[in-house]
Design a protein around this motif. Structure first.
Motif, PDB file in Angstrom:
ATOM      1  N   UNK B   1      45.370  34.802 101.876  1.00 47.04           N
ATOM      2  CA  UNK B   1      46.702  34.786 101.171  1.00 47.04           C
ATOM      3  C   UNK B   1      47.677  33.684 101.184  1.00 47.04           C
ATOM      4  N   UNK B   2      48.175  33.109 100.125  1.00 44.55           N
ATOM      5  CA  UNK B   2      48.979  31.859 100.514  1.00 44.55           C
ATOM      6  C   UNK B   2      50.442  32.332 100.372  1.00 44.55           C
ATOM      7  N   UNK B   3      50.816  33.606 100.204  1.00 43.22           N
ATOM      8  CA  UNK B   3      52.029  33.949 100.332  1.00 43.22           C
ATOM      9  C   UNK B   3      52.110  34.634 101.681  1.00 43.22           C
ATOM     10  N   UNK B   4      52.921  34.030 102.442  1.00 41.80           N
ATOM     11  CA  UNK B   4      53.203  34.893 103.745  1.00 41.80           C
ATOM     12  C   UNK B   4      54.886  34.423 104.160  1.00 41.80           C
TER      13      UNK B   4
END
Lengths: 325, 382
Positions: B1-4
């Motif tokens: 996941x590249x949203x963090x």
């Protein structure tokens, strides 16, 4: 910290956008109005089912972060079907409650569509089931006793249904709250998409339309309206994506973040509609031109967002007390 | 996941280090305004303390006094800095505006000579864009630079104005016309000018808040050597646009500043007990605006790191943060009611916020830029 999309997410979004560009052009949204050709709307659902959208959460294994930009695309295309309700709200809720009625296979196969009641039931006439989210409990009912309602957005196929009775689907307040937040997130994502569509239409129009010998889009008054509308949308969208992330991770601040997303997206979409109609001039005030399809949808989706309740939820998260409380 | 949206372990460590240092070092009593002569001197002392602990320019390479911090870390430092209520950065025009331009267009010699002194607050830079007849219409500047071949440099003459803290700074960067025959945007050159050079006269004057934060700078036959041309003769417009991009966008106005202001607003609102629904809504909306700006900049940083240049998008930042700042302060004054009349932090902040929609290119100019370069609307018109 990271705040971007993976290559898979980008690819999926583009695939959905391409699909909707061909399967849900303005003519299909028009066909969803009374007297239109419903078969093209059915064909659209088949196309979405073919892509696995109704089973996106369970079958494709997508979470809210993956889903949010797809839902934004359904807003951009003004899909006249309960995509958010079926794919993002009902399917995961049914999965979490063990699907006592055995509805999930039908959803995945594209036979079962679920609408969500909220005063009116948008897309109720195109649904097989209605989900009621009421405080700590949720009910699933059929369309028995449904009465058609005439709506400003004629593509809504809205009905009114009796209040459900009998056994609730679940009385797990957390699950029901999660479903309500997914519905709100879906509304916010659709509103951003609808706002972008109205802005795109308007930019296209004001570049072509000439008055005083020049394109009206060359006038500062028009430019500044459109720049403001763009800024509102561009600053609402990341709040919607952040809310999706908070929801996907079941983070404690998710309620605050979903409400923030809804409030920013509602305001941005309403301003985009107002700006789009104004900048089009008289043509924007007709039903022959396509803009009204998107503006009326935006108002309809915005009307499902209880602004006061969302404001109160953010205020409570900030520990701000109201005089009336 | 590249949203963090949480800190990585190393980001968390960086945040903790910054927070601990700020907690131990930020003056307990706010410094007097850095836009007065006495306050400016106190702020320069603070800048030197920041530099000694290598916090004055965290994103710069270590050899110039920085920490090689990533853009994410820089944002974190800014959040912590403003949350700690640390002093305004009187070095901002150098560190946040000129330095990015030096990194992009400067020579190694210029960087080695100028950056360490800038980081250490030994050289204090102000901006020389506007002139009496050239504000929003920056390309209309009239100040000239005439070639002095024998001396190996240029002779500058003319007048700059609205120069922030010009009366207290030691150096000016600005645009001068080197080719009067060329078209408006051409024939401009970016010069670096010491304010103690013979022929320079500086006069400070009061802003809306009464502080002597503005200055006029008069130049009469001021010699500047070739080594102090930044980015090439005739390239001034292109180089200056890089600086204005920084000014409008991320580097000058990081989200940390507005998150901290919104948090102070919420604390003020909370301290009033029960609020009328309208005031509560104003406070909530201002807080959401700061959050929206924060999240937008995080998206922007992700895009920048992916190689998408900010370009005209920085005008969207500028529109948003400048109006947000006014909103936050208006909300605070409404909550304060009759107390808003007192000359104090919120009323001063309000007066300062009114400059935001004007400086760095008025918001009317920004809207036109957004419409033309982001939306692709036709130029010209009325």
């Amino acid at each position: 910290m990271r705040f971007g999309w993976t290559a898979d997410q980008v690819a999926l979004r583009e695939a959905v956008r391409d699909l909707l560009a061909s399967a849900c052009p303005p003519s299909v949204v028009r066909a969803a109005w009374p007297g239109g050709d419903e078969s093209s709307v059915e064909a659209l659902w088949s196309a979405l089912t073919g892509m696995g959208i109704p089973g996106a959460v369970g079958e494709l294994g997508l979470d809210e972060v993956d889903l949010v930009s797809l839902l934004e695309e359904t807003g951009y295309a003004a899909v006249p079907l309960p995509v958010v309700e079926t794919a993002a709200v009902a399917a995961p809720l049914l999965a979490a409650t063990g699907d006592p009625g055995g509805h999930l296979p039908g959803i995945l196969a594209g036979r079962t569509r679920v609408a969500v009641a909220g005063g009116l039931v948008p897309y109720g006439r195109r649904a097989t089931l209605v989900l009621h989210l009421d405080g700590p409990a949720a009910w699933l009912s059929t369309l028995d006793g449904a009465v058609d309602e005439t709506t400003v957005d004629g593509s809504l196929a809205a009905v009114r249904v009796p209040k459900p009775s009998g056994e609730p689907l679940t009385e797990d307040a957390e699950l029901v709250g999660l479903a309500a937040d997914r519905l709100a997130l879906g509304a916010a994502a659709q509103l951003v998409g609808l706002g972008r569509r109205m802005l795109d239409l308007t930019v296209g129009y004001v570049r072509e339309r000439r008055q005083f010998g020049v394109p009206v889009g060359s006038f500062q008054a028009v430019k500044h309206h459109l720049a403001d509308a763009l800024v509102r949308l561009e600053f609402a969208a990341p709040a919607v994506y952040a809310a999706a992330w908070a929801l996907a991770g079941r983070r404690p601040e998710r309620g605050r973040d979903v409400s923030t997303a809804v409030l920013l997206a509602t305001e941005a979409a309403r301003e985009a509609a107002r700006t789009a109609i104004q900048c089009h001039g008289a043509i924007g005030y007709t039903v022959e031109y396509d803009l009204h399809l998107y503006a009326k949808r935006a108002w309809a989706v915005a009307a499902t967002c209880d602004t006061d309740a969302h404001l109160a939820r953010v205020a409570e998260a900030l520990d701000l007390k109201g005089a009336a409380a | 996941m590249t949203v963090d949206l949480t800190d990585t372990a190393s980001e968390a460590a960086f945040r903790a280090e910054a927070r601990a240092w700020l907690r131990a070092n930020v003056p307990a009593q706010p410094l007097p305004s850095g836009d007065t002569r006495e306050g400016f001197a106190r702020h320069v002392d603070w800048e030197r303390r920041l530099h000694e602990a290598r916090w004055s320019a965290v994103s710069w390479p270590e050899r110039y006094g920085g920490r090689d911090a990533s853009l994410w870390e820089w944002l974190i430092f800014e959040e912590e800095y403003h949350a700690a209520g640390a002093p305004q950065r009187v070095t901002q025009n150098g560190i946040f505006l000129l330095a990015p331009t030096l990194f992009e267009f400067g020579t190694d010699g210029q960087r080695d000579r100028l950056l360490p002194r800038m980081a250490a607050a030994e050289d204090l830079w102000c901006q020389g864009w506007s002139e009496p007849e050239a504000g929003s219409d920056l390309a209309g500047i009239r100040s000239t630079a005439v070639r002095d071949e024998a001396a190996g440099g240029w002779r500058l003459s003319g007048q700059k104005t609205w120069t922030t803290r010009g009366a207290f700074c030691t150096h000016l960067f600005g645009l001068f016309r080197t080719d009067p025959a060329a078209a408006r945007h051409r024939g401009l050159t970016y010069f670096l000018v010491p304010l103690d050079a013979p022929g320079v006269t500086v006069r400070g004057f009061g802003r809306l808040d009464g502080d002597e934060g503005f200055a006029e700078v008069f130049l009469s036959d001021v010699f500047v050597p070739d080594a102090d041309v930044l980015g090439g003769v005739g390239e001034g417009w292109r180089v200056a646009m890089a600086t204005t991009g920084s000014e409008r966008g991320l580097t000058l106005r990081s989200p940390g500043r507005f998150l901290a202001a919104a948090d102070r607003l919420v604390a003020l609102a909370r301290s009033r007990g029960s609020l009328a629904p309208r005031l509560r809504e104003r406070a909530v909306r201002a807080w959401m605006g700061a959050r929206a700006y924060h999240l937008y900049t995080l998206r922007d940083v992700d895009a920048l790191l992916a190689g998408v240049p900010a370009g005209a998008r920085s005008s969207m930042n500028k529109l948003f943060w400048s109006e947000l700042d006014v909103d936050i302060h208006e909300a605070a004054l409404e909550i304060l009611g009759p107390e808003a009349r007192v000359d104090a932090a919120w009323s001063r902040g309000f007066l300062f916020s009114l400059s935001g929609p004007i400086y760095a290119g008025t918001n009317e100019i920004q809207r036109t830029i957004v419409a033309e370069r982001v939306l692709g609307l036709p130029r010209g018109g009325g």
